[in-house]
Scaffold this motif. Structure first.
Motif, PDB file in Angstrom:
ATOM      1  N   CYS A  21      -0.079   3.935   3.475  1.00 41.83           N
ATOM      2  CA  CYS A  21       0.217   3.505   4.758  1.00 41.83           C
ATOM      3  C   CYS A  21       1.508   2.829   5.018  1.00 41.83           C
ATOM      4  O   CYS A  21       1.891   2.168   4.116  1.00 41.83           O
ATOM      5  CB  CYS A  21      -1.034   2.806   5.566  1.00 41.83           C
ATOM      6  N   CYS A  24      -6.482   1.676   7.437  1.00 41.71           N
ATOM      7  CA  CYS A  24      -6.189   2.531   6.280  1.00 41.71           C
ATOM      8  C   CYS A  24      -7.208   2.525   5.353  1.00 41.71           C
ATOM      9  O   CYS A  24      -7.707   1.280   4.967  1.00 41.71           O
ATOM     10  CB  CYS A  24      -4.692   1.931   5.775  1.00 41.71           C
ATOM     11  N   CYS A  40       0.954  -1.139   0.128  1.00 40.73           N
ATOM     12  CA  CYS A  40       0.113  -0.026   0.197  1.00 40.73           C
ATOM     13  C   CYS A  40       0.878   1.086   0.072  1.00 40.73           C
ATOM     14  O   CYS A  40       1.811   1.294   0.794  1.00 40.73           O
ATOM     15  CB  CYS A  40      -0.974  -0.012   1.298  1.00 40.73           C
ATOM     16  N   CYS A  64      -6.143   0.756   1.909  1.00 33.86           N
ATOM     17  CA  CYS A  64      -5.963  -0.820   1.664  1.00 33.86           C
ATOM     18  C   CYS A  64      -7.057  -1.679   2.651  1.00 33.86           C
ATOM     19  O   CYS A  64      -6.745  -2.782   2.875  1.00 33.86           O
ATOM     20  CB  CYS A  64      -4.629  -1.239   1.871  1.00 33.86           C
TER      21      CYS A  64
HETATM   22 ZN   LIG Z   1      -2.786   1.191   3.501  1.00 29.39          ZN
END
Ligand SMILES: [Zn+2]
Length: 292
Positions: free
Chosen positions: A31, A42, A28, A45
């Motif tokens: 994050c 997050c 991701c 994701c």
């Molecule tokens: Zn994330």
């Protein structure tokens, strides 16, 4: 208007077998550990720390893949010398997998809510939910690997004075944040020589996007550089330091990057994820389009 890529990955067992879509994930980009700023998972994701496919808005990637936004950014302003594309857009492949052909037909037929649900399901299954509306194309993994990613190009951009100072003080030669162009009554463009004369006199607060001047004590050198090396009135600086004018001072810069550096995660994470599928590079391809 921004431009985004909509990209699917297809693989096949051999040249005589049909193509099938496959979900490829990379770390991701939003994050570090799956949590968002507010302590919740997050948003991007959903806490998995993985994102499906390749979704970054990186115009250098678009330029190399399909000559989209090549050397041109927002409102067509000059962002550099551009790139030699691997190919002009080829349209979608004639032997597109039946699942993606279906996805295309469905997304054209469905309306509103059904369309949104279909999009979310496809995104979960394939890492992408739509083909975009222009510059459709495809490239094999073999073509991606054959591209000379060590080739270099010149980027050009406008760097805010506050970011330029941070960059200089960190001993860096390239900005991390810049824009293609800036215009408006408060925009002032100055050379690096002038920026260097202003540097010891100013303090900024806020991040790169909301930079605010908190203090300015002009030296004789700064005033003289402004007077002699720009076409702007000296009163600008005085009014800026008194808070009577909120100037946006930019430093136009030019710097060199390799193709690999320019596309970032496309080269460092996404291509390796395609390689990790463990198939012949002729049996892995990306199929994509763009919107706006
Ligand atoms: Zn994330």
């Amino acid at each position: 208007m921004g431009c985004d890529i909509h990209l699917f990955v297809e693989t096949r067992e051999s040249a005589s077998e049909p193509w099938r879509p496959v979900r490829v994930t990379i770390a991701c980009g939003w994050c570090k550990d799956g949590s968002g700023r507010d302590g919740k998972p997050c948003y991007f994701c959903k806490g998995t720390q993985l994102e499906g496919g390749y979704q970054d808005r990186n115009y250098d990637t678009f330029a190399i893949l399909a000559n989209v936004r090549n050397g041109r950014g927002f409102a067509g302003c000059d962002t550099g010398d551009g790139f030699i594309p691997i190919s002009e857009p080829r349209g979608l492949p004639a032997d597109l997998s039946s699942a993606l052909r279906q996805l295309r037909e469905d997304s054209e037929k469905l309306e509103d809510e059904a369309h949104d649900a279909h999009y979310e399901k496809c995104k979960a299954d394939f890492g992408c939910g739509w083909f975009g509306d222009h510059s459709h194309s495809w490239l094999s993994l073999r073509e991606l690997l054959a591209c000379d990613w060590s080739r270099t190009t010149k980027h050009r951009g406008m760097v805010s004075l506050g970011h330029w100072i941070k960059m200089r003080e960190a001993g860096k030669a390239k900005p991390e944040s810049y824009c293609g162009g800036a215009s408006g009554p408060m925009v002032r463009e100055v050379s690096e020589t002038v920026a260097d004369a202003l540097r010891p006199c100013v303090k900024f607060s806020g991040d790169d996007h909301f930079e605010k001047l908190v203090e300015a004590n002009w030296t004789r050198e700064a005033l003289s550089a402004w007077r002699n090396l720009t076409s702007y009135p000296e009163g600008d600086l005085v009014m800026w330091s008194r808070g009577e004018k909120a100037l946006c001072v930019y430093v136009p810069m030019e710097w060199t990057d390799t193709y690999a550096e320019s596309v970032g995660r496309f080269h460092s994470a996404f291509i390796p994820a395609l390689v990790a599928l463990g198939k012949s590079p002729d049996d892995v391809r990306i199929v994509f389009g763009f919107d706006s």
